[in-house]
Design a protein around this motif. Structure first.
Motif, PDB file in Angstrom:
ATOM      1  N   ALA A   1     134.799 128.744  89.415  1.00 34.36           N
ATOM      2  CA  ALA A   1     134.313 129.579  90.701  1.00 34.36           C
ATOM      3  C   ALA A   1     135.493 129.907  91.706  1.00 34.36           C
ATOM      4  O   ALA A   1     134.844 130.372  92.664  1.00 34.36           O
ATOM      5  N   GLY A   2     136.624 129.977  91.370  1.00 32.18           N
ATOM      6  CA  GLY A   2     137.576 130.497  92.430  1.00 32.18           C
ATOM      7  C   GLY A   2     137.946 129.531  93.502  1.00 32.18           C
ATOM      8  O   GLY A   2     138.640 129.954  94.376  1.00 32.18           O
ATOM      9  N   ILE A   3     137.602 128.229  93.181  1.00 30.51           N
ATOM     10  CA  ILE A   3     137.862 127.315  94.499  1.00 30.51           C
ATOM     11  C   ILE A   3     139.127 126.526  94.259  1.00 30.51           C
ATOM     12  O   ILE A   3     139.332 125.934  93.214  1.00 30.51           O
ATOM     13  N   PRO A   4     140.135 126.244  95.280  1.00 34.68           N
ATOM     14  CA  PRO A   4     141.264 125.465  95.205  1.00 34.68           C
ATOM     15  C   PRO A   4     140.783 124.079  94.883  1.00 34.68           C
ATOM     16  O   PRO A   4     139.967 123.816  95.762  1.00 34.68           O
ATOM     17  N   THR A   5     141.510 123.507  93.759  1.00 37.55           N
ATOM     18  CA  THR A   5     140.890 122.191  93.413  1.00 37.55           C
ATOM     19  C   THR A   5     141.773 121.082  93.246  1.00 37.55           C
ATOM     20  O   THR A   5     142.788 121.088  92.695  1.00 37.55           O
ATOM     21  N   TYR A   6     141.571 119.981  93.874  1.00 35.33           N
ATOM     22  CA  TYR A   6     142.315 118.773  93.551  1.00 35.33           C
ATOM     23  C   TYR A   6     141.626 117.565  92.893  1.00 35.33           C
ATOM     24  O   TYR A   6     140.290 117.542  92.931  1.00 35.33           O
ATOM     25  N   ALA A   7     142.528 116.969  92.047  1.00 37.87           N
ATOM     26  CA  ALA A   7     141.734 116.153  90.985  1.00 37.87           C
ATOM     27  C   ALA A   7     142.238 114.538  91.420  1.00 37.87           C
ATOM     28  O   ALA A   7     143.419 114.408  91.585  1.00 37.87           O
ATOM     29  N   LEU A   8     141.380 113.910  91.348  1.00 40.07           N
ATOM     30  CA  LEU A   8     141.709 112.294  91.545  1.00 40.07           C
ATOM     31  C   LEU A   8     141.889 111.739  90.292  1.00 40.07           C
ATOM     32  O   LEU A   8     141.246 111.921  89.055  1.00 40.07           O
ATOM     33  N   LEU A   9     142.878 110.644  90.260  1.00 42.71           N
ATOM     34  CA  LEU A   9     143.315 110.020  89.101  1.00 42.71           C
ATOM     35  C   LEU A   9     142.778 108.772  88.792  1.00 42.71           C
ATOM     36  O   LEU A   9     143.162 107.713  88.656  1.00 42.71           O
ATOM     37  N   THR A  10     141.109 108.946  88.854  1.00 47.06           N
ATOM     38  CA  THR A  10     140.434 107.779  88.577  1.00 47.06           C
ATOM     39  C   THR A  10     140.114 107.337  87.356  1.00 47.06           C
ATOM     40  O   THR A  10     139.721 106.294  86.984  1.00 47.06           O
ATOM     41  N   GLY A  11     140.129 108.464  86.318  1.00 46.26           N
ATOM     42  CA  GLY A  11     139.797 108.316  85.198  1.00 46.26           C
ATOM     43  C   GLY A  11     140.498 108.998  84.031  1.00 46.26           C
ATOM     44  O   GLY A  11     140.574 108.891  82.791  1.00 46.26           O
ATOM     45  N   HIS A  12     141.174 110.219  84.375  1.00 45.65           N
ATOM     46  CA  HIS A  12     142.070 110.830  83.606  1.00 45.65           C
ATOM     47  C   HIS A  12     143.535 111.159  83.996  1.00 45.65           C
ATOM     48  O   HIS A  12     143.845 110.937  85.212  1.00 45.65           O
ATOM     49  N   GLY A  13     144.374 111.272  83.153  1.00 46.77           N
ATOM     50  CA  GLY A  13     145.644 111.621  83.484  1.00 46.77           C
ATOM     51  C   GLY A  13     146.035 112.821  84.132  1.00 46.77           C
ATOM     52  O   GLY A  13     145.398 113.854  83.947  1.00 46.77           O
ATOM     53  N   ALA A  14     147.236 112.818  84.851  1.00 47.33           N
ATOM     54  CA  ALA A  14     147.514 114.051  85.693  1.00 47.33           C
ATOM     55  C   ALA A  14     147.687 115.325  84.723  1.00 47.33           C
ATOM     56  O   ALA A  14     147.483 116.294  85.097  1.00 47.33           O
TER      57      ALA A  14
ATOM     58  N   PHE B   1     137.756 106.797  74.205  1.00 48.80           N
ATOM     59  CA  PHE B   1     136.424 107.373  73.493  1.00 48.80           C
ATOM     60  C   PHE B   1     135.680 107.982  74.744  1.00 48.80           C
ATOM     61  O   PHE B   1     135.200 109.047  74.563  1.00 48.80           O
ATOM     62  N   TYR B   2     135.626 107.042  75.814  1.00 47.65           N
ATOM     63  CA  TYR B   2     134.691 107.574  77.044  1.00 47.65           C
ATOM     64  C   TYR B   2     135.249 108.707  77.644  1.00 47.65           C
ATOM     65  O   TYR B   2     134.798 109.969  77.989  1.00 47.65           O
ATOM     66  N   ARG B   3     136.709 108.768  77.605  1.00 51.06           N
ATOM     67  CA  ARG B   3     137.463 109.930  78.424  1.00 51.06           C
ATOM     68  C   ARG B   3     137.281 110.959  77.672  1.00 51.06           C
ATOM     69  O   ARG B   3     137.359 111.957  78.330  1.00 51.06           O
ATOM     70  N   GLU B   4     137.576 111.082  76.410  1.00 54.29           N
ATOM     71  CA  GLU B   4     137.580 112.300  75.453  1.00 54.29           C
ATOM     72  C   GLU B   4     136.012 112.767  75.012  1.00 54.29           C
ATOM     73  O   GLU B   4     136.211 113.898  74.724  1.00 54.29           O
TER      74      GLU B   4
END
Length: 208
Positions: free
Chosen positions: A173-186, A39-42
């Motif tokens: 905004a056009g920025i190359p972005t990397y995501a951490l797997l702390t809360g959401h799936g890849a 629920f929190y994630r979604e």
């Protein structure tokens, strides 16, 4: 050539999501809502507080503000001892040694943002608060403001996020972005536009 690093706050600089989940669970329980990790994630993660309470409870105005203030006060009580995401300090040291700029771009309320940064002993040269620029993530405006204030082009920055909402904001905004797997799936993070996913910042050192 990378000239600046831009970081989300919650779930990125520190794994604060479990504390936010607990605080939301406590304040929403009297309304008959049960907040579990799914629920929190979604329904909550990455969103602005007014949007959350309007969506979940149909609340606006003073009643919504009271609920939000109670939730954030409880979060600050819980967030007394925070540890930075592994590898963060090494990444910042490497960035500063290379003369890179850095800043924080967050949907968090001002008081929470300052509380978390103080708990982490971090003093970013730039702090962009969504509530101050008028629109929050997933709108790209907060990141566009950050780029303008730092005087760098989107392709000269790297952004680090942890939610699909945040990724969409930075990518928008056009920025190359990397995501951490702390809360959401890849999968959801890559679908939002992330160039790649990281378990923590130790995996980001080779990006500089």
């Amino acid at each position: 050539m990378v000239k600046a690093l831009l970081f989300d706050l919650d779930g990125t600089l520190a794994d604060t999501d479990p504390l936010h989940l607990l605080a939301w669970r406590e304040v929403l329980r009297p309304y008959g809502l049960s907040v579990d990790p799914v629920f929190y994630r979604e329904r909550i993660s990455g969103r602005l507080n007014p949007e959350i309470v309007r969506d979940l409870l149909g609340l606006e105005g003073e009643e919504a503000n009271r609920l939000i203030e109670a939730k954030e006060a409880r979060f600050r009580e819980l967030a007394q001892e925070l540890e930075p995401t592994p590898g963060l300090r090494n990444l910042l040291q490497k960035a500063e040694a290379q003369g890179l700029l850095w800043g924080v771009v967050t949907n968090a309320p001002r008081e929470n943002a300052h509380h978390v940064l103080q708990a982490l002993s971090l003093k970013p040269p730039l702090l962009v608060l969504a509530e101050e620029v008028g629109r929050g993530k997933p709108d790209p405006l907060p990141y566009r403001v950050a780029l303008a204030r730092l005087g760098v082009a989107p392709e000269e920055a790297l952004a680090f996020e942890d939610s699909p909402s945040g990724v969409r904001s930075a990518v928008g905004a056009g920025i190359p972005t990397y995501a951490l797997l702390t809360g959401h799936g890849a999968e959801s993070l890559l679908e939002a536009g992330a160039k790649g996913v990281l378990r923590d910042f130790r995996e980001a050192l080779d990006l500089l």
